[in-house]
Design a protein around this motif. Sequence first.
Motif, PDB file in Angstrom:
ATOM      1  N   PRO A  12       3.612   5.163  49.452  1.00 18.94           N
ATOM      2  CA  PRO A  12       4.466   5.918  50.370  1.00 18.94           C
ATOM      3  C   PRO A  12       5.501   5.051  51.067  1.00 18.94           C
ATOM      4  N   ILE A  13       6.667   5.626  51.304  1.00 19.23           N
ATOM      5  CA  ILE A  13       7.725   4.920  52.033  1.00 19.23           C
ATOM      6  C   ILE A  13       7.302   4.720  53.479  1.00 19.23           C
ATOM      7  N   VAL A  14       6.776   5.781  54.089  1.00 14.96           N
ATOM      8  CA  VAL A  14       6.290   5.701  55.468  1.00 14.96           C
ATOM      9  C   VAL A  14       4.841   5.238  55.416  1.00 14.96           C
ATOM     10  N   LYS A  15       4.561   4.109  56.032  1.00 11.47           N
ATOM     11  CA  LYS A  15       3.221   3.520  55.981  1.00 11.47           C
ATOM     12  C   LYS A  15       2.403   3.778  57.247  1.00 11.47           C
ATOM     13  N   LYS A  16       3.059   4.248  58.304  1.00  6.29           N
ATOM     14  CA  LYS A  16       2.361   4.450  59.566  1.00  6.29           C
ATOM     15  C   LYS A  16       2.085   5.939  59.768  1.00  6.29           C
ATOM     16  N   LEU A  17       0.868   6.249  60.219  1.00  7.96           N
ATOM     17  CA  LEU A  17       0.537   7.646  60.506  1.00  7.96           C
ATOM     18  C   LEU A  17       1.344   8.129  61.694  1.00  7.96           C
ATOM     19  N   TYR A  18       1.937   9.290  61.547  1.00  5.53           N
ATOM     20  CA  TYR A  18       2.703   9.902  62.617  1.00  5.53           C
ATOM     21  C   TYR A  18       1.790  10.846  63.384  1.00  5.53           C
ATOM     22  N   ARG A  19       1.632  10.611  64.651  1.00  9.86           N
ATOM     23  CA  ARG A  19       0.803  11.428  65.543  1.00  9.86           C
ATOM     24  C   ARG A  19      -0.613  11.636  65.015  1.00  9.86           C
ATOM     25  N   PRO A  20      -1.352  10.554  64.822  1.00  8.61           N
ATOM     26  CA  PRO A  20      -2.705  10.655  64.258  1.00  8.61           C
ATOM     27  C   PRO A  20      -3.662  11.497  65.102  1.00  8.61           C
ATOM     28  N   GLU A  21      -3.340  11.701  66.366  1.00 12.64           N
ATOM     29  CA  GLU A  21      -4.226  12.505  67.219  1.00 12.64           C
ATOM     30  C   GLU A  21      -4.266  13.972  66.773  1.00 12.64           C
ATOM     31  N   PHE A  22      -3.304  14.409  65.953  1.00 15.18           N
ATOM     32  CA  PHE A  22      -3.279  15.779  65.465  1.00 15.18           C
ATOM     33  C   PHE A  22      -3.922  15.923  64.084  1.00 15.18           C
ATOM     34  N   LEU A  23      -4.423  14.831  63.521  1.00 22.22           N
ATOM     35  CA  LEU A  23      -5.063  14.874  62.212  1.00 22.22           C
ATOM     36  C   LEU A  23      -6.564  15.105  62.361  1.00 22.22           C
ATOM     37  N   SER A  24      -7.157  15.703  61.344  1.00 18.54           N
ATOM     38  CA  SER A  24      -8.610  15.868  61.293  1.00 18.54           C
ATOM     39  C   SER A  24      -9.183  14.767  60.420  1.00 18.54           C
ATOM     40  N   GLU A  25     -10.413  14.391  60.700  1.00 21.63           N
ATOM     41  CA  GLU A  25     -11.073  13.410  59.843  1.00 21.63           C
ATOM     42  C   GLU A  25     -11.444  14.062  58.521  1.00 21.63           C
ATOM     43  N   SER A  26     -11.426  13.277  57.471  1.00 22.80           N
ATOM     44  CA  SER A  26     -11.799  13.725  56.140  1.00 22.80           C
ATOM     45  C   SER A  26     -12.797  12.719  55.584  1.00 22.80           C
ATOM     46  N   SER A  27     -13.126  12.850  54.315  1.00 19.83           N
ATOM     47  CA  SER A  27     -14.047  11.916  53.669  1.00 19.83           C
ATOM     48  C   SER A  27     -13.430  11.403  52.377  1.00 19.83           C
ATOM     49  N   GLN A  28     -13.984  10.314  51.882  1.00 18.11           N
ATOM     50  CA  GLN A  28     -13.506   9.768  50.622  1.00 18.11           C
ATOM     51  C   GLN A  28     -13.730  10.771  49.493  1.00 18.11           C
ATOM     52  N   GLU A  29     -14.857  11.469  49.511  1.00 14.46           N
ATOM     53  CA  GLU A  29     -15.153  12.452  48.479  1.00 14.46           C
ATOM     54  C   GLU A  29     -14.119  13.580  48.470  1.00 14.46           C
ATOM     55  N   GLU A  30     -13.780  14.083  49.658  1.00 15.66           N
ATOM     56  CA  GLU A  30     -12.797  15.160  49.757  1.00 15.66           C
ATOM     57  C   GLU A  30     -11.420  14.682  49.274  1.00 15.66           C
ATOM     58  N   PHE A  31     -11.044  13.459  49.676  1.00 17.42           N
ATOM     59  CA  PHE A  31      -9.761  12.897  49.242  1.00 17.42           C
ATOM     60  C   PHE A  31      -9.725  12.764  47.718  1.00 17.42           C
ATOM     61  N   GLU A  32     -10.759  12.173  47.143  1.00 20.28           N
ATOM     62  CA  GLU A  32     -10.797  11.956  45.702  1.00 20.28           C
ATOM     63  C   GLU A  32     -10.802  13.268  44.927  1.00 20.28           C
ATOM     64  N   GLN A  33     -11.431  14.301  45.481  1.00 23.78           N
ATOM     65  CA  GLN A  33     -11.439  15.604  44.828  1.00 23.78           C
ATOM     66  C   GLN A  33     -10.023  16.160  44.728  1.00 23.78           C
ATOM     67  N   LYS A  34      -9.252  16.071  45.817  1.00 20.94           N
ATOM     68  CA  LYS A  34      -7.879  16.567  45.795  1.00 20.94           C
ATOM     69  C   LYS A  34      -6.985  15.665  44.941  1.00 20.94           C
ATOM     70  N   TRP A  35      -7.218  14.355  44.999  1.00 21.18           N
ATOM     71  CA  TRP A  35      -6.415  13.401  44.235  1.00 21.18           C
ATOM     72  C   TRP A  35      -6.545  13.653  42.733  1.00 21.18           C
ATOM     73  N   SER A  36      -7.740  13.969  42.285  1.00 22.89           N
ATOM     74  CA  SER A  36      -7.969  14.145  40.837  1.00 22.89           C
ATOM     75  C   SER A  36      -7.691  15.569  40.372  1.00 22.89           C
ATOM     76  N   ALA A  37      -7.298  16.474  41.285  1.00 23.60           N
ATOM     77  CA  ALA A  37      -7.025  17.871  40.897  1.00 23.60           C
ATOM     78  C   ALA A  37      -5.818  17.963  39.976  1.00 23.60           C
TER      79      ALA A  37
END
Length: 72
Positions: free
Chosen positions: A47-72
Motif C-alpha cells: 500500500p502507498i499509505v502505510k499508516k492507519l488513519y483513525r485506528p480508534e474507529f477500526l474493529s479488531e480482526s483475526s489472522q484467520e478472518e484476514f486470510e479468508q478474505k485475502w484468499s477469496a
Amino acid sequence: MLYFKTSQPVPGKGDAEIYYECTDEKTIVRYVTWITLTGEVERVTDPIVKKLYRPEFLSESSQEEFEQKWSA
C-alpha cells in the motif's frame, strides 16, 4: 501482527469490508477490500499509505478472518 477491519458504503455496490494486516507498530503491511454484494475483491500487497488513519474507529480482526478474505 495485528489485524483490523472496517466497512463503508460504496454507491451502487453495497458495503465494502476492508481488512488490514499491520505490524505491532500499526504500520500497514497489506490490505484487502471485499464488496459483499458483488463479491469483488481487491488485494493490495504494497500500500502507498502505510499508516492507519483513525485506528480508534477500526474493529479488531483475526489472522484467520484476514486470510479468508485475502484468499477469496
